[in-house]
Design a protein around this motif. Structure first.
Motif, mmCIF file in Angstrom:
data_model
loop_
_atom_site.group_PDB
_atom_site.id
_atom_site.type_symbol
_atom_site.label_atom_id
_atom_site.label_comp_id
_atom_site.label_asym_id
_atom_site.label_seq_id
_atom_site.Cartn_x
_atom_site.Cartn_y
_atom_site.Cartn_z
ATOM 1 N N ALA A 1 48.361 -77.493 -17.950
ATOM 2 C CA ALA A 1 47.128 -76.849 -18.406
ATOM 3 C C ALA A 1 46.529 -75.994 -17.302
ATOM 4 C CB ALA A 1 46.129 -77.909 -18.869
ATOM 5 N N LEU A 2 46.666 -76.443 -16.052
ATOM 6 C CA LEU A 2 46.138 -75.667 -14.931
ATOM 7 C C LEU A 2 46.811 -74.301 -14.842
ATOM 8 C CD1 LEU A 2 44.417 -75.356 -12.396
ATOM 9 C CD2 LEU A 2 46.236 -76.519 -11.110
ATOM 10 N N SER A 3 48.135 -74.278 -14.990
ATOM 11 C CA SER A 3 48.859 -73.006 -14.946
ATOM 12 C C SER A 3 48.434 -72.093 -16.092
ATOM 13 C CB SER A 3 50.364 -73.255 -15.012
ATOM 14 O OG SER A 3 51.080 -72.040 -15.043
ATOM 15 N N LEU A 4 48.279 -72.660 -17.281
ATOM 16 C CA LEU A 4 47.842 -71.863 -18.431
ATOM 17 C C LEU A 4 46.462 -71.277 -18.176
ATOM 18 C CD1 LEU A 4 48.140 -70.879 -21.366
ATOM 19 C CD2 LEU A 4 47.194 -73.089 -22.102
ATOM 20 N N ARG A 5 45.551 -72.083 -17.654
ATOM 21 C CA ARG A 5 44.202 -71.599 -17.382
ATOM 22 C C ARG A 5 44.214 -70.480 -16.348
ATOM 23 N NH1 ARG A 5 43.121 -77.367 -17.422
ATOM 24 N NH2 ARG A 5 42.065 -77.918 -19.391
#
Length: 335
Positions: free
Chosen positions: A303-307
């Motif tokens: 999720a961090l990479s997507l954000r």
């Protein structure tokens, strides 16, 4: 701005007024009509009511040597949700006071205003671009900036979304702009489907933070190369390396890289990122999946990479994007 949900069959169609004028090029007039008007024969596509409105007394001559007779005059703008000025005269002459007044009235009423190519000139004449960023055909950008110094002309982009007004560069950029608007109104899936029918890419890089659409695969006639791209598109959650893809396409890495850029206009890394972002957008629009699940299915891993990628490319977060899109759909069918 009203939007349309493809799950709301009873929604009132959005009214789109496209302004035609004497001497215009038929291609410019056809662009918004094709994107918003020619798709209504499919029951599961969103309802739009497109009306061509004459800015001059009918019949109107075209630059192609034939005439057209629009059903509406400028009164067709009076209840339009969206008003599109698809082009303007090549000499960028001043528009008639009646046209300028109709554009101003539509804008005051809250209609979304769109100027494609030289269509930015009548909007600027009416003061609708004052203090705003705007695009137009590169050959006339300097003239637009000189004539209307309160307009912040962006000479580099394909189109500019400045809230209530949307403008585009010349010719084919009008298609890019209309597909972008369709994507705002109805979502990425619908815009991709319409683009495929028209055999154009839903998005071309324009040098600004825009919603990134999924590019079309190249023609099937290119054999293994096209199959490789189709396989990547269908398996975005997996890892993909240029070396492995080149081997599957029976090409050297150098030849694959060169062929890829020629076919798509960008690098494989950027293309894959665009694909994954577009897939994530679609998942956020259509499903209730968590951000972690969306990130995994779109190939971002976490999720961090997507954000991080959402923030860098779309200037928003996945959660904010989902919330905004669903808020927009809450306005479906409102006048």
């Amino acid at each position: 701005m009203p939007t349309i949900s493809d799950t709301s069959a009873t929604s009132a169609p959005l009214r789109i007024a496209v302004i035609a004028f004497d001497g215009m090029t038929p291609f410019h007039l056809s662009v918004p009509c094709l994107v918003f008007g020619a798709q209504t024969d499919e029951a599961d596509l969103p309802p739009f009511h497109v009306r061509v409105c004459a800015a001059d007394p009918a019949p109107l001559r075209t630059a192609a040597g034939f005439c057209i007779t629009p059903e509406f005059g400028l009164e067709g703008l009076e209840d339009a949700d969206i008003v599109i000025m698809p082009a303007w005269h090549d000499d960028c002459r001043d528009a008639a006071p009646s046209l300028v007044a109709a554009l101003q009235a539509a804008s005051r009423r809250g209609a979304r205003m769109v100027g494609l190519c030289l269509g930015a000139f009548p909007l600027a004449q009416g003061g609708l671009l004052d203090g705003k960023r705007a695009a137009t055909h590169w050959g006339m950008a300097e003239q637009l900036a000189a004539r209307y110094p309160r307009v912040r002309v962006d000479r580099e982009v394909l189109y500019v979304d400045d809230g209530a007004v949307l403008t585009s560069a010349g010719v084919a950029a009008g298609l890019d702009c209309c597909l972008y608007l369709l994507r705002q109104l109805a979502g990425a899936e619908v815009a991709n489907r319409v683009a495929r029918r028209l055999l154009v890419a839903p998005h071309r890089q324009g040098g600004q933070a825009q919603f990134i659409e999924r590019p079309l695969p190249v023609s099937g006639s290119e054999g293994r190369f096209a199959e490789v791209l189709a396989c990547v598109t269908a398996n975005l959650g997996q890892a993909h390396s240029i070396d492995a893809l080149a081997e599957r396409a029976a090409m050297s890495r150098r030849n694959f890289t060169r062929h890829f850029r020629q076919a798509t206009g960008t690098s494989f890394k950027q293309w894959l990122l665009n694909q994954r972002l577009a897939h994530a957008q679609g998942l956020l629009e259509k499903s209730a999946a968590s951000i972690d699940v969306v990130a995994q299915e779109a190939g971002f891993g976490t999720a961090l990479s997507l954000r991080q990628h959402f923030r860098a490319n779309l200037q928003t977060s996945p959660s904010a994007y989902r919330k905004l899109f669903r808020q927009q759909l809450g306005h479906v069918g409102q006048p």
